[in-house]
Design an enzyme around this catalytic site. Sequence first.
Site, PDB file in Angstrom:
ATOM      1  N   HIS A   1       7.881  38.482  34.554  1.00 44.84           N
ATOM      2  CA  HIS A   1       8.459  39.493  33.692  1.00 44.84           C
ATOM      3  C   HIS A   1       7.318  40.206  32.805  1.00 44.84           C
ATOM      4  O   HIS A   1       7.642  41.270  32.416  1.00 44.84           O
ATOM      5  CB  HIS A   1       9.531  38.776  32.739  1.00 44.84           C
ATOM      6  CG  HIS A   1      10.726  38.397  33.398  1.00 44.84           C
ATOM      7  ND1 HIS A   1      11.480  39.214  33.987  1.00 44.84           N
ATOM      8  CD2 HIS A   1      10.974  36.972  33.101  1.00 44.84           C
ATOM      9  CE1 HIS A   1      12.437  38.332  34.512  1.00 44.84           C
ATOM     10  NE2 HIS A   1      12.256  36.949  34.158  1.00 44.84           N
TER      11      HIS A   1
ATOM     12  N   ASP B   1      12.396  33.747  42.294  1.00 46.97           N
ATOM     13  CA  ASP B   1      13.234  33.256  40.981  1.00 46.97           C
ATOM     14  C   ASP B   1      14.592  34.133  41.119  1.00 46.97           C
ATOM     15  O   ASP B   1      14.706  35.209  41.592  1.00 46.97           O
ATOM     16  CB  ASP B   1      12.556  33.935  39.790  1.00 46.97           C
ATOM     17  CG  ASP B   1      12.857  33.422  38.504  1.00 46.97           C
ATOM     18  OD1 ASP B   1      12.083  32.468  38.015  1.00 46.97           O
ATOM     19  OD2 ASP B   1      13.733  33.964  37.962  1.00 46.97           O
TER      20      ASP B   1
ATOM     21  N   HIS C   1      15.828  35.307  38.577  1.00 46.00           N
ATOM     22  CA  HIS C   1      15.626  36.770  37.811  1.00 46.00           C
ATOM     23  C   HIS C   1      14.480  37.668  38.513  1.00 46.00           C
ATOM     24  O   HIS C   1      13.471  37.520  38.904  1.00 46.00           O
ATOM     25  CB  HIS C   1      15.152  36.507  36.188  1.00 46.00           C
ATOM     26  CG  HIS C   1      15.972  35.698  35.497  1.00 46.00           C
ATOM     27  ND1 HIS C   1      15.907  34.189  35.440  1.00 46.00           N
ATOM     28  CD2 HIS C   1      17.141  35.841  34.707  1.00 46.00           C
ATOM     29  CE1 HIS C   1      16.722  33.697  34.792  1.00 46.00           C
ATOM     30  NE2 HIS C   1      17.633  34.631  34.296  1.00 46.00           N
TER      31      HIS C   1
HETATM   32  C1  OKP Z   1      12.821  33.993  32.726  1.00 47.06           C
HETATM   33  B1  OKP Z   1      12.604  33.463  34.130  1.00 47.06           B
HETATM   34  C2  OKP Z   1      20.850  33.819  28.705  1.00 47.06           C
HETATM   35  C3  OKP Z   1      19.442  34.396  28.170  1.00 47.06           C
HETATM   36  C4  OKP Z   1      18.593  34.603  29.205  1.00 47.06           C
HETATM   37  C5  OKP Z   1      16.352  35.606  29.494  1.00 47.06           C
HETATM   38  C6  OKP Z   1      16.143  34.897  30.739  1.00 47.06           C
HETATM   39  C7  OKP Z   1      14.355  34.878  31.068  1.00 47.06           C
HETATM   40  C8  OKP Z   1      14.398  34.083  32.533  1.00 47.06           C
HETATM   41  N1  OKP Z   1      21.623  33.774  27.593  1.00 47.06           N
HETATM   42  N2  OKP Z   1      17.147  35.016  28.450  1.00 47.06           N
HETATM   43  O1  OKP Z   1      12.796  34.733  35.247  1.00 47.06           O
HETATM   44  O2  OKP Z   1      13.326  32.483  34.637  1.00 47.06           O
HETATM   45 ZN    ZN Z   2      14.225  33.062  36.157  1.00 47.39          ZN
END
Ligand code: OKP
Ligand code: ZN
Length: 343
Positions: free
Chosen positions: A160, A196, A198
């Site tokens: 990210h 991933d 995300h």
């Molecule tokens: C990081 B990685 C959920 C909050 C989520 C951000 C997630 C970051 C993921 N209530 N907050 O890509 O695993």
């Molecule tokens: Zn993630």
Amino acid sequence: MKTVFSAGQLAHDPRHEISDGELKPAVEIPARAEIVRARILEAGMGDILAPEEFGMAPLARVHDAGYLDFLDSFWTRWTEAGRGGEAFPFVWPVRGLRADPVPDHIDGLLGRYSFDAGTPMGEETFAAARASANSALTGARLVAGGDRAAFALCRPPGHHAAADYYGGYCFLNNAAIAAQWLRDAGAARVAIFDVDYHHGNGTQAIFYDRSDVLFLSVHADPREEYPYFLGHAEETGIGAGEGFNVNYPLAPGADWGVWSAALDAGLERIARFAPDVLVVSLGLDPYEKDPISRFRLTQDDFTRLGARLARAGLPTLFVLEGGYAVDALGVNCVNTLTGFEAG
Ligand code: OKP
Ligand code: ZN
């Protein structure tokens, strides 16, 4: 395959994160790395090496100088402002506000160099992030030196983080730093496949205008999921990079059938690109029991994932990203890596 990991990566040990309207226990915690390390030893997967020190130069190939200065000076500025403990930003230069000039005050700097309020930063964060990046770089050096594959046990994660902002528990983009280092070490083309849950918005942004690094990502549709503001299918690259960015956003609930169809499409695109090296941003949060994710991969599906990646037949660097079902993280990670080795 060899693993690269440094105890220094454990020093970033956040207590809380802002999530769901509350200050909640942090999920990106040192125990993630410990359990992966323990499972690698238990499975006899191979040696675990300490990273070499690469210094700031490979970080500066990917990240903005002002951003690196901010990370380096953060704790001094934070404590000089009378604060202690964990920092969170709360004001951002959004549309119509100015991102230049860069503010002097730490609260302004936190907003200028971040994109979310969900990422705790403390005294040891930058040192741990540097150690994590050194693990990725050392893994890249192993692969450049002829190892078929290497595993960089990176945490904090990286995908990210963009050239000049942190967020999503990420500070330095380990996969991007490794990919750029591989280019500088002589690889003509590098593919980064981000699996991933995300979207890897930081990695996409870093390479968006380039045709020498192909970025692909299978992830939850940003209409429904974090990071919300990047990761749509129509983002295909710009300028020389047009056609070298490929997103596969999937509806929440995707199981192996749906997910692996996107994986296979990505592998076909990678084959046409014919890279010298493959970097896998290995998030284990597509797992069915992940506490913050909504895909349905099983523990055995991670073995299948490793085997399919192996069929690309490329020197491969695995870089750990997310995955928050801590008890299962070691098994899911090692399943992927041993699935690769057997595949
Ligand atoms: C990081 B990685 C959920 C909050 C989520 C951000 C997630 C970051 C993921 N209530 N907050 O890509 O695993
Ligand atoms: Zn993630």
